[in-house]
Motif scaffolding. Structure first.
Motif, PDB file in Angstrom:
ATOM      1  N   ALA A 204       0.780  -1.143   0.056  1.00 44.65           N
ATOM      2  CA  ALA A 204      -0.053   0.042   0.091  1.00 44.65           C
ATOM      3  C   ALA A 204       0.832   1.294   0.056  1.00 44.65           C
ATOM      4  CB  ALA A 204      -0.898  -0.071   1.295  1.00 44.65           C
ATOM      5  N   ARG A 205       1.854   1.078   0.813  1.00 45.22           N
ATOM      6  CA  ARG A 205       3.009   2.394   0.875  1.00 45.22           C
ATOM      7  C   ARG A 205       3.489   2.646  -0.461  1.00 45.22           C
ATOM      8  NH1 ARG A 205       4.241   7.307   2.212  1.00 45.22           N
ATOM      9  NH2 ARG A 205       6.368   7.619   2.162  1.00 45.22           N
ATOM     10  N   LEU A 206       3.974   1.707  -1.303  1.00 46.37           N
ATOM     11  CA  LEU A 206       4.541   1.671  -2.696  1.00 46.37           C
ATOM     12  C   LEU A 206       3.436   2.287  -3.573  1.00 46.37           C
ATOM     13  CD1 LEU A 206       6.502  -1.639  -2.364  1.00 46.37           C
ATOM     14  CD2 LEU A 206       7.636   0.642  -2.510  1.00 46.37           C
ATOM     15  N   ILE A 207       2.353   1.931  -3.393  1.00 47.98           N
ATOM     16  CA  ILE A 207       1.314   2.336  -4.447  1.00 47.98           C
ATOM     17  C   ILE A 207       1.000   3.865  -3.904  1.00 47.98           C
ATOM     18  CG2 ILE A 207      -1.710   2.271  -4.918  1.00 47.98           C
ATOM     19  CD1 ILE A 207      -0.840  -0.930  -4.682  1.00 47.98           C
TER      20      ILE A 207
ATOM     21  N   ARG B 107       9.091  -7.346  -5.169  1.00 50.16           N
ATOM     22  CA  ARG B 107       8.325  -8.459  -4.581  1.00 50.16           C
ATOM     23  C   ARG B 107       6.801  -8.374  -4.667  1.00 50.16           C
ATOM     24  NH1 ARG B 107       9.561  -7.337   1.174  1.00 50.16           N
ATOM     25  NH2 ARG B 107       7.893  -8.883   1.548  1.00 50.16           N
ATOM     26  N   TYR B 108       6.503  -6.963  -5.023  1.00 49.66           N
ATOM     27  CA  TYR B 108       4.808  -6.740  -5.054  1.00 49.66           C
ATOM     28  C   TYR B 108       4.468  -6.491  -6.723  1.00 49.66           C
ATOM     29  CZ  TYR B 108       5.401  -6.462  -0.118  1.00 49.66           C
ATOM     30  OH  TYR B 108       5.514  -6.543   1.069  1.00 49.66           O
ATOM     31  N   PHE B 109       5.407  -6.028  -7.435  1.00 49.03           N
ATOM     32  CA  PHE B 109       5.178  -5.627  -8.886  1.00 49.03           C
ATOM     33  C   PHE B 109       6.522  -6.055  -9.614  1.00 49.03           C
ATOM     34  CE2 PHE B 109       3.941  -2.332  -5.704  1.00 49.03           C
ATOM     35  CZ  PHE B 109       2.355  -2.422  -5.888  1.00 49.03           C
ATOM     36  N   PRO B 110       6.167  -7.081 -10.166  1.00 52.21           N
ATOM     37  CA  PRO B 110       7.604  -7.722 -10.971  1.00 52.21           C
ATOM     38  C   PRO B 110       7.797  -6.769 -12.170  1.00 52.21           C
ATOM     39  CG  PRO B 110       5.387  -9.168 -11.505  1.00 52.21           C
ATOM     40  CD  PRO B 110       5.133  -8.077 -10.268  1.00 52.21           C
ATOM     41  N   THR B 111       6.881  -5.944 -12.570  1.00 51.33           N
ATOM     42  CA  THR B 111       7.211  -5.090 -13.655  1.00 51.33           C
ATOM     43  C   THR B 111       6.775  -3.690 -13.581  1.00 51.33           C
ATOM     44  OG1 THR B 111       5.087  -5.563 -14.981  1.00 51.33           O
ATOM     45  CG2 THR B 111       7.078  -7.010 -15.389  1.00 51.33           C
ATOM     46  N   HIS B 112       7.135  -2.687 -14.329  1.00 50.29           N
ATOM     47  CA  HIS B 112       6.933  -1.498 -14.301  1.00 50.29           C
ATOM     48  C   HIS B 112       5.292  -1.146 -14.673  1.00 50.29           C
ATOM     49  CE1 HIS B 112       6.407   2.723 -16.088  1.00 50.29           C
ATOM     50  NE2 HIS B 112       6.655   3.032 -14.953  1.00 50.29           N
ATOM     51  N   LYS B 113       4.832  -1.986 -15.606  1.00 46.62           N
ATOM     52  CA  LYS B 113       3.364  -1.928 -15.829  1.00 46.62           C
ATOM     53  C   LYS B 113       2.787  -2.655 -14.867  1.00 46.62           C
ATOM     54  CE  LYS B 113       3.598  -2.647 -20.889  1.00 46.62           C
ATOM     55  NZ  LYS B 113       2.946  -3.517 -21.936  1.00 46.62           N
ATOM     56  N   ALA B 114       3.259  -3.661 -13.882  1.00 45.20           N
ATOM     57  CA  ALA B 114       2.185  -4.147 -12.959  1.00 45.20           C
ATOM     58  C   ALA B 114       2.235  -2.863 -11.708  1.00 45.20           C
ATOM     59  CB  ALA B 114       2.890  -5.285 -12.317  1.00 45.20           C
TER      60      ALA B 114
ATOM     61  N   LEU C 203       2.039   0.277 -12.183  1.00 44.92           N
ATOM     62  CA  LEU C 203       1.164   1.102 -13.099  1.00 44.92           C
ATOM     63  C   LEU C 203      -0.110   0.791 -12.907  1.00 44.92           C
ATOM     64  CD1 LEU C 203       3.146   2.539 -16.105  1.00 44.92           C
ATOM     65  CD2 LEU C 203       2.909   3.819 -13.863  1.00 44.92           C
ATOM     66  N   ALA C 204      -0.258  -0.485 -13.132  1.00 48.91           N
ATOM     67  CA  ALA C 204      -1.563  -1.167 -13.256  1.00 48.91           C
ATOM     68  C   ALA C 204      -2.214  -1.096 -11.664  1.00 48.91           C
ATOM     69  CB  ALA C 204      -1.692  -2.472 -13.837  1.00 48.91           C
ATOM     70  N   ALA C 205      -1.464  -1.281 -10.894  1.00 51.18           N
ATOM     71  CA  ALA C 205      -1.928  -1.325  -9.389  1.00 51.18           C
ATOM     72  C   ALA C 205      -2.200  -0.043  -8.807  1.00 51.18           C
ATOM     73  CB  ALA C 205      -0.755  -1.980  -8.547  1.00 51.18           C
ATOM     74  N   ILE C 206      -1.617   1.004  -9.426  1.00 54.19           N
ATOM     75  CA  ILE C 206      -1.704   2.613  -9.256  1.00 54.19           C
ATOM     76  C   ILE C 206      -3.101   2.840  -9.667  1.00 54.19           C
ATOM     77  CG2 ILE C 206      -1.297   4.641  -9.459  1.00 54.19           C
ATOM     78  CD1 ILE C 206       1.611   3.905  -9.378  1.00 54.19           C
ATOM     79  N   ALA C 207      -3.339   2.358 -10.844  1.00 55.60           N
ATOM     80  CA  ALA C 207      -4.631   2.547 -11.742  1.00 55.60           C
ATOM     81  C   ALA C 207      -6.059   2.065 -10.953  1.00 55.60           C
ATOM     82  CB  ALA C 207      -4.526   2.154 -13.107  1.00 55.60           C
ATOM     83  N   ALA C 208      -5.484   0.552 -10.523  1.00 57.48           N
ATOM     84  CA  ALA C 208      -6.554  -0.151  -9.714  1.00 57.48           C
ATOM     85  C   ALA C 208      -6.888   0.550  -8.172  1.00 57.48           C
ATOM     86  CB  ALA C 208      -6.309  -1.487  -9.425  1.00 57.48           C
TER      87      ALA C 208
ATOM     88  N   GLU D  45      -1.796  -2.840 -20.750  1.00 54.30           N
ATOM     89  CA  GLU D  45      -1.909  -4.258 -21.252  1.00 54.30           C
ATOM     90  C   GLU D  45      -0.645  -5.140 -21.106  1.00 54.30           C
ATOM     91  OE1 GLU D  45      -2.961  -6.412 -25.427  1.00 54.30           O
ATOM     92  OE2 GLU D  45      -2.994  -4.272 -25.439  1.00 54.30           O
ATOM     93  N   GLY D  46      -1.012  -6.240 -20.648  1.00 60.13           N
ATOM     94  CA  GLY D  46       0.037  -7.313 -20.371  1.00 60.13           C
ATOM     95  C   GLY D  46       0.644  -7.046 -18.758  1.00 60.13           C
ATOM     96  N   SER D  47      -0.198  -6.407 -18.105  1.00 62.85           N
ATOM     97  CA  SER D  47       0.344  -5.930 -16.729  1.00 62.85           C
ATOM     98  C   SER D  47      -0.072  -7.232 -15.565  1.00 62.85           C
ATOM     99  CB  SER D  47      -0.303  -4.654 -16.065  1.00 62.85           C
ATOM    100  OG  SER D  47      -1.613  -4.860 -16.081  1.00 62.85           O
ATOM    101  N   GLY D  48      -0.614  -7.944 -15.913  1.00 64.17           N
ATOM    102  CA  GLY D  48      -1.073  -9.009 -15.003  1.00 64.17           C
ATOM    103  C   GLY D  48      -2.403  -8.546 -14.108  1.00 64.17           C
ATOM    104  N   GLU D  49      -2.910  -7.231 -14.246  1.00 64.17           N
ATOM    105  CA  GLU D  49      -3.855  -6.777 -13.601  1.00 64.17           C
ATOM    106  C   GLU D  49      -5.233  -6.694 -14.661  1.00 64.17           C
ATOM    107  OE1 GLU D  49      -6.197  -5.327 -10.518  1.00 64.17           O
ATOM    108  OE2 GLU D  49      -3.848  -5.378  -9.988  1.00 64.17           O
ATOM    109  N   ASP D  50      -6.271  -7.111 -14.487  1.00 67.34           N
ATOM    110  CA  ASP D  50      -7.310  -7.216 -15.234  1.00 67.34           C
ATOM    111  C   ASP D  50      -8.065  -5.765 -15.012  1.00 67.34           C
ATOM    112  OD1 ASP D  50      -9.466  -7.494 -17.180  1.00 67.34           O
ATOM    113  OD2 ASP D  50     -10.230  -9.293 -15.935  1.00 67.34           O
ATOM    114  N   LEU D  51      -7.804  -4.783 -15.644  1.00 68.35           N
ATOM    115  CA  LEU D  51      -8.411  -3.510 -15.213  1.00 68.35           C
ATOM    116  C   LEU D  51      -9.887  -3.445 -15.657  1.00 68.35           C
ATOM    117  CD1 LEU D  51      -5.543  -1.182 -16.132  1.00 68.35           C
ATOM    118  CD2 LEU D  51      -6.530  -1.835 -13.682  1.00 68.35           C
ATOM    119  N   ARG D  52     -10.184  -4.271 -16.539  1.00 64.26           N
ATOM    120  CA  ARG D  52     -11.896  -4.485 -16.871  1.00 64.26           C
ATOM    121  C   ARG D  52     -12.493  -4.946 -15.884  1.00 64.26           C
ATOM    122  NH1 ARG D  52     -10.811  -7.990 -22.142  1.00 64.26           N
ATOM    123  NH2 ARG D  52      -9.419  -8.778 -20.443  1.00 64.26           N
ATOM    124  N   HIS D  53     -11.887  -5.635 -14.913  1.00 64.15           N
ATOM    125  CA  HIS D  53     -12.505  -6.058 -13.516  1.00 64.15           C
ATOM    126  C   HIS D  53     -12.858  -4.546 -12.622  1.00 64.15           C
ATOM    127  CE1 HIS D  53     -13.075  -8.128  -9.877  1.00 64.15           C
ATOM    128  NE2 HIS D  53     -12.177  -7.590  -9.293  1.00 64.15           N
TER     129      HIS D  53
END
Length: 193
Positions: free
Chosen positions: A16-19, A52-59, A61-66, A118-126
């Motif tokens: 949560a702190r990282l987000i 440990r929580y976000f294996p990629t930059h996209k992951a 960004l997607a967590a921030i978007a979520a 796209e490809g972040s591992g987070e289904d933003l449509r959800h």
């Protein structure tokens, strides 16, 4: 293994702190300012901790978007429960949507950058589809004969207004812009047709 951090007198889960730090960097410098190392530095943790929580930059960004979708959803829920009249609920929800977009411009932009995420591992449509379904339910309650069509028209126009306001394009084209009156006309146009 540290899963929490102590910041300003409180213990916060590290993810949560990282987000939160990512959102702060996003607000200050835009999407390009948000990197795994920058977030780690801003959070005061080792540069490897975010992986440990976000294996990629996209992951990341997607967590921030979520997190943005979660906040926007909560604001819309609050708007809905605070109004009894169906038309007033639509208007209040529209105002909240535009207010969120105005106060969180870069986050709002990121939330709808499905191409970037796209490809972040987070289904933003959800996260984004329930927002649309909320609009469908609201306009159906307000009497729309074709709720999915009306909801799509209304949402895309509100999103367009939000985007044009973020870039100050509306003011350049029309000068003074009364967003409240415009949104009321827009809603009436779709629901009274």
């Amino acid at each position: 293994m540290i899963d929490t951090v102590y910041m300003s007198g409180e213990v916060q889960p590290l993810r949560a702190r990282l987000i939160d730090c990512g959102r702060e960097l996003l607000d200050d410098g835009g999407i390009d300012a948000v990197g795994l190392r920058a977030v780690a530095r801003h959070a005061g943790v080792s540069h490897g901790a975010p992986r440990r929580y976000f294996p990629t930059h996209k992951a990341l960004l997607a967590a921030i978007a979520a997190s943005g979708f979660a906040e926007l959803s909560e604001r819309l829920r609050s708007a809905i429960v605070s109004e009894a009249d169906p038309l007033a609920r639509v208007r209040r929800t529209a105002r909240q949507y535009l207010s969120f977009a105005d106060t969180h411009r870069t986050l709002f932009e990121l939330m709808f950058r499905h191409d970037l995420l796209e490809g972040s591992g987070e289904d933003l449509r959800h996260h984004s589809k329930p927002l649309y379904e909320t609009v469908v339910a609201l306009v159906a309650d307000a009497g729309a004969e074709t709720p999915h069509v009306v909801a799509l028209n209304l949402w895309t126009q509100l999103h367009g207004v939000a985007t044009l306001r973020a870039t100050r394009s509306i003011e350049v084209i029309v000068g003074d812009f009364d967003v409240e009156a415009f949104v009321a006309q827009l809603i009436d146009l779709h629901l009274r047709a």
